[in-house]
Design an enzyme around this catalytic site. Structure first.
Site, PDB file in Angstrom:
ATOM      1  CG  ASP A  27      36.219  54.661  40.108  1.00  0.00           C
ATOM      2  OD1 ASP A  27      36.932  54.965  39.144  1.00  0.00           O
ATOM      3  OD2 ASP A  27      35.937  53.474  40.373  1.00  0.00           O
ATOM      4  CG  ASP A  67      34.042  48.971  40.702  1.00  0.00           C
ATOM      5  OD1 ASP A  67      33.913  49.491  39.582  1.00  0.00           O
ATOM      6  OD2 ASP A  67      33.769  47.782  40.917  1.00  0.00           O
TER       7      ASP A  67
HETATM    8  N1  ADE Z   1      38.748  52.713  35.371  1.00  0.00           N
HETATM    9  C1  ADE Z   1      38.560  53.670  36.296  1.00  0.00           C
HETATM   10  N2  ADE Z   1      37.657  53.264  37.230  1.00  0.00           N
HETATM   11  C2  ADE Z   1      37.283  52.007  36.867  1.00  0.00           C
HETATM   12  C3  ADE Z   1      36.380  51.066  37.409  1.00  0.00           C
HETATM   13  N3  ADE Z   1      35.701  51.313  38.518  1.00  0.00           N
HETATM   14  N4  ADE Z   1      36.246  49.874  36.779  1.00  0.00           N
HETATM   15  C4  ADE Z   1      36.957  49.616  35.659  1.00  0.00           C
HETATM   16  N5  ADE Z   1      37.812  50.475  35.099  1.00  0.00           N
HETATM   17  C5  ADE Z   1      37.977  51.660  35.691  1.00  0.00           C
END
Ligand code: ADE
Length: 278
Positions: free
Chosen positions: A215, A217
């Site tokens: 992703d 974030d």
């Molecule tokens: N693991 C997978 N995506 C994450 C994110 N955006 N922040 C923290 N841990 C994660």
């Protein structure tokens, strides 16, 4: 095969199932630091002895702050592992680190605050002294090199380096935090790299990670913020790539000569301990 090589594999979210092993045998262990996340599953990959451990437990019921990182690393060391290769899901803090990409992190920024991060805690039964482990190069460069080589040969989109910001969780970051982590030089973000990599160094183990970007974030104004559903959907589509890297890298690691590197790591760990004068 170098006789001193045994590989611990810590499987992260989406990789908690030890199905990559042949001749599996489960072993329940306890350590002076308590119970590991789950049973250790012994077995072989291409004839190489491996031990798989599900970081969050096979039922995925242990949250990042509650993982007994010390017991996990201690147990793998006790089983004779020379290496620990882990998988982890991560968010991206850079446009060019895209969901689905693999990253072989070389640095971390530690934002965790409620985890036991040393074996040398001054408690009865723990090793004596205070350990100030150098952390300029937390990940084993030789092991990373093999993972990178394999990812290249398999034509998988990957990033040879990356600074991993490690947050306490279990919540995701605020947008302000996410943007701050970018300014700090973070490339990816997860919740488990610390203290796992730190403890592996204290234990004198060669440690490297295969991080899968799931992703962006929440820093992108033109993109939906991270959700559990998005993480799981991307993982489902990409977990096979991390497995491919593991399967190809392990026999290669086992064919290399590690004595000097392992002796060096163990010596570095030993000389980092200050024993109190009596
Ligand atoms: N693991 C997978 N995506 C994450 C994110 N955006 N922040 C923290 N841990 C994660």
């Amino acid at each position: 095969m170098a006789p001193n090589v045994k590989i611990g594999i810590i499987g992260g979210t989406g990789m908690d199932d030890p199905d990559i092993l042949k001749n599996r045998e489960e072993k329940q262990v306890s350590t002076p630091y308590g119970e590991p996340s789950d049973v250790l599953v012994h077995g072989e990959i291409a004839g190489v002895d491996c031990v798989v451990l599900a970081r969050h437990g096979r039922k995925h019921d242990i949250m990042p702050s509650d993982i007994n990182y010390r017991a996990n690393i201690y147990a793998l060391k006790e089983e004779g592992c020379s290496h620990v290769v882990v998988t982890t899901a991560c968010g991206s803090l850079r446009e060019e680190f895209k969901p689905g990409d693999l990253v072989f992190p070389d640095q971390f920024i530690d934002r965790t605050h409620k985890r036991e991060s040393t074996f040398y805690d001054g408690k009865e039964g723990s090793p004596a002294g205070i350990c100030h482990m150098p952390m300029h190069e937390p990940y084993c460069p030789e092991t990373r090199e093999v993972l990178i080589e394999v990812a290249k040969e398999l034509n998988l989109t990957h990033h040879c380096m990356g600074t991993n910001v490690v947050i306490e969780g279990p919540r995701f970051s605020s947008k302000a935090e996410s943007k701050m982590f970018q300014l700090w030089g973070g490339d990816i973000i997860n919740m488990t790299a610390v203290p796992e990599v730190v403890l592996a160094n204290e234990a004198g183990l060669c440690y490297a990670a295969i991080a899968m970007v799931t992703d962006y974030d929440c820093w992108r104004d033109d993109h939906d913020p991270v959700t559990v559903d998005a993480v799981i959907a991307t993982l489902k589509n990409n977990v096979a790539n991390a497995k491919k890297v593991l399967l190809a890298a392990i026999p290669r690691i086992a064919a290399m000569e590690w004595k000097e590197s392992i002796d060096g790591r163990q010596a570095a760990a030993k000389k980092s301990v200050i024993i109190p004068s009596s």
